[in-house]
Design a protein around this motif. Structure first.
Motif, PDB file in Angstrom:
ATOM      1  N   ARG A 262      -2.491 -60.555 -65.402  1.00  0.00           N
ATOM      2  CA  ARG A 262      -3.899 -60.624 -65.781  1.00  0.00           C
ATOM      3  C   ARG A 262      -4.726 -61.435 -64.777  1.00  0.00           C
ATOM      4  O   ARG A 262      -5.659 -62.152 -65.139  1.00  0.00           O
ATOM      5  N   THR A 263      -4.357 -61.312 -63.499  1.00  0.00           N
ATOM      6  CA  THR A 263      -5.100 -62.005 -62.454  1.00  0.00           C
ATOM      7  C   THR A 263      -5.855 -61.038 -61.555  1.00  0.00           C
ATOM      8  O   THR A 263      -6.533 -61.459 -60.619  1.00  0.00           O
ATOM      9  N   LEU A 264      -5.739 -59.751 -61.831  1.00  0.00           N
ATOM     10  CA  LEU A 264      -6.386 -58.729 -61.022  1.00  0.00           C
ATOM     11  C   LEU A 264      -7.302 -57.890 -61.889  1.00  0.00           C
ATOM     12  O   LEU A 264      -6.893 -57.400 -62.944  1.00  0.00           O
ATOM     13  N   LYS A 265      -8.551 -57.727 -61.443  1.00  0.00           N
ATOM     14  CA  LYS A 265      -9.532 -56.935 -62.171  1.00  0.00           C
ATOM     15  C   LYS A 265      -9.813 -55.640 -61.403  1.00  0.00           C
ATOM     16  O   LYS A 265      -9.637 -55.587 -60.178  1.00  0.00           O
ATOM     17  N   PRO A 266     -10.268 -54.601 -62.107  1.00  0.00           N
ATOM     18  CA  PRO A 266     -10.614 -53.349 -61.417  1.00  0.00           C
ATOM     19  C   PRO A 266     -11.626 -53.557 -60.294  1.00  0.00           C
ATOM     20  O   PRO A 266     -11.552 -52.890 -59.256  1.00  0.00           O
ATOM     21  N   SER A 267     -12.564 -54.481 -60.484  1.00  0.00           N
ATOM     22  CA  SER A 267     -13.555 -54.741 -59.439  1.00  0.00           C
ATOM     23  C   SER A 267     -12.897 -55.304 -58.179  1.00  0.00           C
ATOM     24  O   SER A 267     -13.377 -55.079 -57.058  1.00  0.00           O
ATOM     25  N   ASP A 268     -11.794 -56.058 -58.360  1.00  0.00           N
ATOM     26  CA  ASP A 268     -11.074 -56.595 -57.198  1.00  0.00           C
ATOM     27  C   ASP A 268     -10.498 -55.469 -56.350  1.00  0.00           C
ATOM     28  O   ASP A 268     -10.490 -55.549 -55.118  1.00  0.00           O
ATOM     29  N   ILE A 269     -10.010 -54.426 -57.012  1.00  0.00           N
ATOM     30  CA  ILE A 269      -9.431 -53.292 -56.285  1.00  0.00           C
ATOM     31  C   ILE A 269     -10.510 -52.604 -55.452  1.00  0.00           C
ATOM     32  O   ILE A 269     -10.291 -52.265 -54.285  1.00  0.00           O
ATOM     33  N   PHE A 270     -11.677 -52.408 -56.055  1.00  0.00           N
ATOM     34  CA  PHE A 270     -12.781 -51.774 -55.337  1.00  0.00           C
ATOM     35  C   PHE A 270     -13.172 -52.596 -54.112  1.00  0.00           C
ATOM     36  O   PHE A 270     -13.332 -52.063 -53.000  1.00  0.00           O
ATOM     37  N   GLU A 271     -13.333 -53.917 -54.291  1.00  0.00           N
ATOM     38  CA  GLU A 271     -13.733 -54.784 -53.178  1.00  0.00           C
ATOM     39  C   GLU A 271     -12.668 -54.801 -52.084  1.00  0.00           C
ATOM     40  O   GLU A 271     -12.985 -54.801 -50.890  1.00  0.00           O
ATOM     41  N   ALA A 272     -11.396 -54.817 -52.487  1.00  0.00           N
ATOM     42  CA  ALA A 272     -10.304 -54.817 -51.506  1.00  0.00           C
ATOM     43  C   ALA A 272     -10.291 -53.514 -50.720  1.00  0.00           C
ATOM     44  O   ALA A 272     -10.029 -53.514 -49.507  1.00  0.00           O
TER      45      ALA A 272
END
Length: 432
Positions: A262-272
Motif C-alpha cells: 500500500r505504498t504505490l498509488k495509480p497516480s505514481d505509475i502514471f508519473e513514473a
C-alpha cells in the motif's frame, strides 16, 4: 558524385564538430553530419530515413525503459528505504560507516535501475541528509553519493551495456555477466575509500549497534526487495527470458510489491511512465542518427583507415586502450555517456579488434569511463543531481570529488592492465 573516404571523413567530422561547438544536441548533430556526408556521396538521402527506423526498432532497446520504470517505481514505493535500513544496520557502525552504507545501497539499487542519475537520486534523497545530521561535511556526503551513483551503469542490468551490446553486436545477457565482477569490485573499492577516509577524518558510524533481532527485522522488511535482482537477473542468466522480457518482470514485480504494501498509488505509475518516456525519447533521438552515422562510416571503411593510422603509432592493444581511455576522459567531460558509446563504438571498436583487444574489455572500459564522466563538469549529471539534493554548488562538491575521480581512474587502469577481470564472465558463458 562520388568521394573518397578521407574527404567524407573530413566533411562529416567537421560538420559534427561545428554542431557540437554551437550547442546542437548530440542526436541532431549526428543526423546533420550524416546528411552532409550523404549529400556528397552517391548514396540516396532515403538511406538515413531507413536507418533511423531500423536503428530504433531493435528489440533489446525496449529493456531500457523497462528497467528505468522499475527503478522509478521502487523509489515511489519506498522500497529503497527498506534496502537502506538493512545496509544501515549491517555496515553502518564503522568509521565512515554512513559513506559505506551509501555506496552499498547504491550497488543494490543499481542492480535494479540500470541508471546512474536515478541511483544517485534514489539513495541521495535519504543518505545525504543522514550523513549531514551525523556530522559529515555536506560536500563529502554529496560527492560520495554521486560516486556511488555511478555504480548504476556498471552493475547489471545496465542501460549502457544494452546500448553497447546492440552497437557492438554482442550478447547482452553475457555482457551483464561480465559487468557483475567489475561492478562488485568497484563497490568494494569505493567502500574501502569511505572507510579509510572515515578513519583519517574522524567520521563516525551510525552509532547503532548490530543485533540479531534488529537485523532479522530489517531483513524481513527488505527480503522481497532483495529477491528482485535475483529473480530478474536469474531469468536472464538461465535463459528463461531475454533482458527485454526481464525488464517487464521487474516492472510487474515492483508494482506487486508497491500495491501489496500500500505504498504505490495509480497516480505514481502514471508519473513514473511520463518520466520514463521522456528519458527513452531522448535515447532514441540519439540512437537513430548514430546508427546511420556509424553505418555510413563503415560503408566508406573509415574505421579501417583510422585503424591503419593508429596502427602506425602502436599495435599494442594495451597501449591502444590507454590512448582510448585518455580520449574517453576528454569526451566524458562534454558528452553524455550513452551518446559517447553510440558515437565512438563504431569508430574505435574495429581498430581495437584489429589490434587484438577484446571487445568485452573495451565495453567495460567504456562504461567505467562513462562513470567518470558522470562526475566531471560541465556535464557531470550525477554531480548536478547530488548538488540539487544537498543544496550545494558544483564548486563546493568538486574538491571532495577529486580523490574519488582519482580512485575511478586507477580502477580504469586496472581494467586495462588486467583484462580477465572484465572478460572472464563473457567468455565463460559463451565457451569462447
Amino acid at each position: 558524385m562520388g568521394i573518397d573516404a578521407a574527404t567524407l571523413s573530413a566533411i562529416i567530422f567537421s560538420m559534427l564538430g561545428l554542431c557540437l561547438l554551437i550547442g546542437v544536441p548530440i542526436g541532431y548533430s549526428l543526423g546533420i553530419a550524416t546528411v552532409a556526408g550523404l549529400y556528397f556521396s552517391p548514396i540516396p538521402l532515403i538511406y538515413i530515413a531507413q536507418t533511423l527506423y531500423t536503428g530504433t526498432e531493435l528489440f533489446p532497446l525496449i529493456a531500457i525503459p523497462g528497467f528505468v520504470l522499475a527503478g522509478d517505481l521502487m523509489i515511489r514505493s519506498k522500497i529503497t528505504d527498506k534496502l537502506i535500513r538493512l545496509v544501515f544496520l549491517s555496515v553502518g557502525n564503522i568509521p565512515g560507516g554512513l559513506g559505506v552504507v551509501t555506496v552499498v545501497a547504491c550497488g543494490l539499487f543499481a542492480s535494479i535501475s540500470g541508471s546512474g542519475p536515478a541511483t544517485t537520486a534514489a539513495i541521495g534523497g535519504i543518505m545525504i541528509s543522514a550523513m549531514v545530521k551525523a556530522g559529515y561535511p555536506p560536500a563529502y556526503a554529496a560527492a560520495v553519493t554521486a560516486a556511488g551513483g555511478t555504480l548504476g551503469v556498471l552493475i547489471p542490468p545496465s542501460n549502457p551495456m544494452i546500448i553497447y551490446g546492440v552497437v557492438a553486436d554482442l550478447s547482452i545477457p553475457h555482457l551483464f555477466v561480465s559487468g557483475a565482477v567489475p561492478g562488485l569490485l568497484l563497490v568494494a573499492v569505493l567502500s574501502a575509500y569511505c572507510y579509510i577516509t572515515g578513519r583519517i577524518r574522524g567520521l563516525r558510524g551510525s552509532g547503532e549497534k548490530l543485533t540479531l533481532p534488529k537485523f532479522f527485522i530489517a531483513f524481513k522488511g527488505a527480503i522481497w526487495a532483495l529477491l528482485m535482482p535475483i529473480i530478474v537477473l536469474g531469468v536472464i542468466y538461465t535463459g528463461m527470458a531475454t533482458p527485454t522480457e526481464a525488464s517487464m518482470v521487474a516492472v510487474l514485480y515492483t508494482m506487486i510489491l508497491g500495491f501489496a504494501g500500500r505504498t504505490l498509488k495509480p497516480s505514481d505509475i502514471f508519473e513514473a511512465m511520463v518520466t520514463t518516456g521522456k528519458l527513452t525519447g531522448a535515447i532514441l533521438i540519439t540512437m537513430g542518427p548514430a546508427m546511420a552515422f556509424g553505418k555510413l562510416l563503415t560503408m566508406y571503411q573509415v574505421p579501417v583507415l583510422l585503424g591503419q593510422g593508429i596502427g602506425e603509432l602502436t599495435s599494442n592493444p594495451t597501449l591502444l586502450l590507454l590512448m582510448v581511455g585518455g580520449l574517453l576522459i576528454i569526451a566524458g567531460t562534454f558528452m553524455e555517456g550513452l551518446s559517447t558509446i553510440i558515437l565512438l563504438t563504431p569508430v574505435l571498436l574495429p581498430v581495437l579488434k584489429a589490434a587484438g583487444a577484446d571487445p568485452v574489455q573495451f565495453g567495460i572500459l567504456l562504461v567505467v569511463m562513462m562513470e567518470i564522466g558522470f562526475l566531471t563538469p560541465p556535464l557531470g549529471v550525477n554531480v548536478f543531481v547530488a548538488s540539487a539534493i544537498a543544496k550545494l554548488s558544483i564548486e563546493e562538491i568538486s574538491k571532495e570529488l577529486i580523490p574519488l575521480i582519482a580512485v575511478l581512474l586507477l580502477y580504469a587502469l586496472v581494467i586495462i592492465l588486467f583484462p580477465t577481470i572484465s572478460t572472464w564472465g563473457y567468455h565463460y558463458m559463451t565457451g569462447r
